[in-house]
Design a protein around this motif. Structure first.
Motif, PDB file in Angstrom:
ATOM      1  N   THR A  44       0.708  -0.851  -0.200  1.00  0.00           N
ATOM      2  CA  THR A  44       0.276  -0.262   0.141  1.00  0.00           C
ATOM      3  C   THR A  44       0.943   1.244   0.067  1.00  0.00           C
ATOM      4  OG1 THR A  44      -1.474  -1.230   1.012  1.00  0.00           O
ATOM      5  CG2 THR A  44      -2.016   0.936   0.978  1.00  0.00           C
ATOM      6  N   PRO A  45       1.138   1.734  -1.223  1.00  0.00           N
ATOM      7  CA  PRO A  45       1.883   3.510  -1.081  1.00  0.00           C
ATOM      8  C   PRO A  45       1.420   3.974   0.090  1.00  0.00           C
ATOM      9  CG  PRO A  45       0.798   2.738  -3.576  1.00  0.00           C
ATOM     10  CD  PRO A  45      -0.315   1.710  -2.264  1.00  0.00           C
ATOM     11  N   THR A  46       2.521   4.880   0.004  1.00  0.00           N
ATOM     12  CA  THR A  46       2.942   5.716   0.680  1.00  0.00           C
ATOM     13  C   THR A  46       3.850   7.541   0.179  1.00  0.00           C
ATOM     14  OG1 THR A  46       4.735   5.488   1.976  1.00  0.00           O
ATOM     15  CG2 THR A  46       2.164   4.661   3.430  1.00  0.00           C
ATOM     16  N   ASP A  47       4.034   6.651  -0.541  1.00  0.00           N
ATOM     17  CA  ASP A  47       4.192   7.694  -1.792  1.00  0.00           C
ATOM     18  C   ASP A  47       4.038   7.640  -3.096  1.00  0.00           C
ATOM     19  OD1 ASP A  47       6.248   8.541   0.374  1.00  0.00           O
ATOM     20  OD2 ASP A  47       7.763   7.615  -0.337  1.00  0.00           O
ATOM     21  N   GLU A  48       4.246   8.981  -4.053  1.00  0.00           N
ATOM     22  CA  GLU A  48       3.740   8.849  -5.138  1.00  0.00           C
ATOM     23  C   GLU A  48       4.640   8.081  -6.532  1.00  0.00           C
ATOM     24  OE1 GLU A  48       3.107  13.358  -4.710  1.00  0.00           O
ATOM     25  OE2 GLU A  48       1.189  12.412  -3.909  1.00  0.00           O
ATOM     26  N   VAL A  49       5.606   8.010  -6.017  1.00  0.00           N
ATOM     27  CA  VAL A  49       6.575   7.518  -7.099  1.00  0.00           C
ATOM     28  C   VAL A  49       6.500   5.774  -7.379  1.00  0.00           C
ATOM     29  CG1 VAL A  49       8.626   7.563  -9.055  1.00  0.00           C
ATOM     30  CG2 VAL A  49       7.657   9.309  -7.242  1.00  0.00           C
ATOM     31  N   ILE A  50       6.446   5.327  -8.388  1.00  0.00           N
ATOM     32  CA  ILE A  50       6.909   3.878  -8.297  1.00  0.00           C
ATOM     33  C   ILE A  50       7.636   3.580  -9.248  1.00  0.00           C
ATOM     34  CG2 ILE A  50       5.989   1.926  -9.860  1.00  0.00           C
ATOM     35  CD1 ILE A  50       3.816   2.251  -7.799  1.00  0.00           C
ATOM     36  N   PHE A  51       8.791   2.817  -8.825  1.00  0.00           N
ATOM     37  CA  PHE A  51      10.499   2.208  -9.447  1.00  0.00           C
ATOM     38  C   PHE A  51      10.493   1.819  -9.541  1.00  0.00           C
ATOM     39  CE2 PHE A  51      10.458   5.686  -5.791  1.00  0.00           C
ATOM     40  CZ  PHE A  51      11.258   6.995  -6.345  1.00  0.00           C
ATOM     41  N   ALA A  52      11.710   0.899 -10.793  1.00  0.00           N
ATOM     42  CA  ALA A  52      12.064  -0.422 -11.252  1.00  0.00           C
ATOM     43  C   ALA A  52      12.247  -1.116 -10.363  1.00  0.00           C
ATOM     44  CB  ALA A  52      12.865   0.033 -12.189  1.00  0.00           C
ATOM     45  N   PRO A  53      11.491  -2.303  -9.673  1.00  0.00           N
ATOM     46  CA  PRO A  53      12.193  -3.434  -9.059  1.00  0.00           C
ATOM     47  C   PRO A  53      13.344  -3.643  -9.250  1.00  0.00           C
ATOM     48  CG  PRO A  53      10.388  -3.764  -9.896  1.00  0.00           C
ATOM     49  CD  PRO A  53      10.897  -2.637 -10.500  1.00  0.00           C
ATOM     50  N   PHE A  54      13.914  -4.436 -10.596  1.00  0.00           N
ATOM     51  CA  PHE A  54      15.114  -4.735 -10.978  1.00  0.00           C
ATOM     52  C   PHE A  54      15.818  -3.881 -12.197  1.00  0.00           C
ATOM     53  CE2 PHE A  54      11.412  -7.470 -12.144  1.00  0.00           C
ATOM     54  CZ  PHE A  54      11.725  -7.316 -13.710  1.00  0.00           C
ATOM     55  N   ASP A  55      16.562  -4.108 -12.537  1.00  0.00           N
ATOM     56  CA  ASP A  55      16.833  -3.778 -14.004  1.00  0.00           C
ATOM     57  C   ASP A  55      15.999  -4.894 -14.945  1.00  0.00           C
ATOM     58  OD1 ASP A  55      18.810  -2.299 -12.106  1.00  0.00           O
ATOM     59  OD2 ASP A  55      20.819  -3.393 -13.741  1.00  0.00           O
ATOM     60  N   GLY A  56      15.761  -4.157 -15.740  1.00  0.00           N
ATOM     61  CA  GLY A  56      15.255  -4.929 -17.139  1.00  0.00           C
ATOM     62  C   GLY A  56      14.859  -4.264 -18.645  1.00  0.00           C
ATOM     63  N   GLU A  57      13.714  -4.709 -18.907  1.00  0.00           N
ATOM     64  CA  GLU A  57      13.453  -3.891 -19.562  1.00  0.00           C
ATOM     65  C   GLU A  57      11.458  -3.604 -19.769  1.00  0.00           C
ATOM     66  OE1 GLU A  57      12.192  -4.666 -24.728  1.00  0.00           O
ATOM     67  OE2 GLU A  57      13.241  -6.023 -23.794  1.00  0.00           O
ATOM     68  N   ASP A 114      -0.605  10.587  -8.438  1.00  0.00           N
ATOM     69  CA  ASP A 114      -1.167  11.408  -7.185  1.00  0.00           C
ATOM     70  C   ASP A 114      -1.930  11.388  -6.566  1.00  0.00           C
ATOM     71  OD1 ASP A 114      -2.914  13.758  -6.984  1.00  0.00           O
ATOM     72  OD2 ASP A 114      -3.550  14.563  -8.600  1.00  0.00           O
ATOM     73  N   LEU A 115      -1.338  10.454  -5.509  1.00  0.00           N
ATOM     74  CA  LEU A 115      -1.783   9.639  -4.770  1.00  0.00           C
ATOM     75  C   LEU A 115      -3.769  10.628  -4.007  1.00  0.00           C
ATOM     76  CD1 LEU A 115       0.918   8.474  -2.116  1.00  0.00           C
ATOM     77  CD2 LEU A 115      -0.480   7.530  -3.467  1.00  0.00           C
ATOM     78  N   GLU A 116      -3.513  11.807  -3.650  1.00  0.00           N
ATOM     79  CA  GLU A 116      -4.294  12.246  -3.295  1.00  0.00           C
ATOM     80  C   GLU A 116      -5.851  11.895  -4.045  1.00  0.00           C
ATOM     81  OE1 GLU A 116      -6.744  16.713  -2.365  1.00  0.00           O
ATOM     82  OE2 GLU A 116      -4.885  16.237  -2.179  1.00  0.00           O
ATOM     83  N   PHE A 117      -5.839  12.220  -5.988  1.00  0.00           N
ATOM     84  CA  PHE A 117      -6.907  12.114  -6.839  1.00  0.00           C
ATOM     85  C   PHE A 117      -6.981  10.689  -5.817  1.00  0.00           C
ATOM     86  CE2 PHE A 117      -8.286   9.880 -10.407  1.00  0.00           C
ATOM     87  CZ  PHE A 117      -9.092  10.984 -10.830  1.00  0.00           C
ATOM     88  N   LEU A 118      -5.987   9.847  -6.339  1.00  0.00           N
ATOM     89  CA  LEU A 118      -6.683   8.164  -6.202  1.00  0.00           C
ATOM     90  C   LEU A 118      -6.404   7.703  -4.651  1.00  0.00           C
ATOM     91  CD1 LEU A 118      -2.654   6.524  -7.653  1.00  0.00           C
ATOM     92  CD2 LEU A 118      -5.180   7.274  -8.717  1.00  0.00           C
ATOM     93  N   ARG A 119      -6.279   8.790  -3.870  1.00  0.00           N
ATOM     94  CA  ARG A 119      -7.334   8.190  -2.566  1.00  0.00           C
ATOM     95  C   ARG A 119      -8.356   8.591  -2.297  1.00  0.00           C
ATOM     96  NH1 ARG A 119      -2.374  10.691   0.204  1.00  0.00           N
ATOM     97  NH2 ARG A 119      -0.947   8.062   1.281  1.00  0.00           N
ATOM     98  N   GLU A 120      -8.855   9.371  -3.509  1.00  0.00           N
ATOM     99  CA  GLU A 120     -10.395   9.354  -3.511  1.00  0.00           C
ATOM    100  C   GLU A 120     -11.317   8.774  -4.825  1.00  0.00           C
ATOM    101  OE1 GLU A 120     -10.186  13.745  -4.089  1.00  0.00           O
ATOM    102  OE2 GLU A 120      -9.335  14.510  -2.202  1.00  0.00           O
ATOM    103  N   ASP A 124      -8.883   0.707  -4.122  1.00  0.00           N
ATOM    104  CA  ASP A 124      -8.617   1.026  -2.822  1.00  0.00           C
ATOM    105  C   ASP A 124      -7.065   0.752  -3.947  1.00  0.00           C
ATOM    106  OD1 ASP A 124      -6.261  -1.172  -0.817  1.00  0.00           O
ATOM    107  OD2 ASP A 124      -8.173  -1.606  -0.730  1.00  0.00           O
ATOM    108  N   LEU A 125      -5.985   1.465  -2.779  1.00  0.00           N
ATOM    109  CA  LEU A 125      -4.943   1.691  -2.941  1.00  0.00           C
ATOM    110  C   LEU A 125      -3.859   0.689  -3.071  1.00  0.00           C
ATOM    111  CD1 LEU A 125      -3.982   4.911  -1.823  1.00  0.00           C
ATOM    112  CD2 LEU A 125      -4.219   5.151  -4.199  1.00  0.00           C
ATOM    113  N   VAL A 126      -3.967  -0.917  -2.646  1.00  0.00           N
ATOM    114  CA  VAL A 126      -3.187  -1.823  -2.555  1.00  0.00           C
ATOM    115  C   VAL A 126      -2.599  -1.876  -3.782  1.00  0.00           C
ATOM    116  CG1 VAL A 126      -4.683  -3.675  -2.736  1.00  0.00           C
ATOM    117  CG2 VAL A 126      -2.803  -4.101  -1.402  1.00  0.00           C
TER     118      VAL A 126
END
Length: 162
Positions: A44-57, A114-120, A124-126
């Protein structure tokens, strides 16, 4: 006769976002909780950026920008699905930073939220993080026992391919 030994390959998948770690079984959507898409974990995200979880394509980004598919050099295919029923938002609340075919490095920004928009507006944010090619495979997946994840630091999954 020579035995052809297969060498085990291990891959680590780092948290793509800061937040609370949730088991896939607890995700309130049977497609994920019953592992129809594959084995994995959720945050469940608390920040506004999704990052790459590993090196890939980057192999998939729907027009609705609510998910991203990444494949690593060992052939592991991972889907990061941001929130539940977020496809219904038609891309609102998401800004992509990559495109299909891009090579990415662990920790590289993929999607801004945009976490505020998504929460509203989201059910679910999970955010399920699923190894889509783990169904009926010989992959052994070890899940973290951490309860909080730090993007790019917490190892969520270790995948051993045989």
């Amino acid at each position: 006769m020579f035995n052809k030994l297969k060498k085990e390959q291990k891959a680590k998948l780092y948290a793509p976002v800061n937040g609370k770690v949730v088991s896939l079984e607890e995700v309130p959507d049977p497609v994920f909780s019953e592992k129809m898409m594959g084995e994995g974990i959720a945050i469940t995200p608390t920040d506004e950026v999704i990052f790459a979880p590993f090196d890939g394509e980057i192999v998939q980004i729907p027009e609705t920008k609510h998910a991203v598919g990444i494949k690593d050099k060992k052939g592991n295919e991972v889907l990061i699905h941001i929130g539940l029923d977020t496809v219904d938002l038609a891309g609102e609340g998401f800004t992509t930073k990559v495109k299909i075919g891009d090579s990415v490095s662990v920790g590289q920004p993929l999607i801004e939220l945009d976490l505020e928009f998504l929460r509203e507006n989201a059910k679910d944010l999970v955010t399920p993080i699923v190894i889509t090619n783990s169904v009926n495979s010989e992959k052994e997946i070890q899940l973290t026992e951490e309860k909080e994840a730090s993007a790019g630091e917490t190892v969520l999954l270790t995948i051993t391919s045989k």
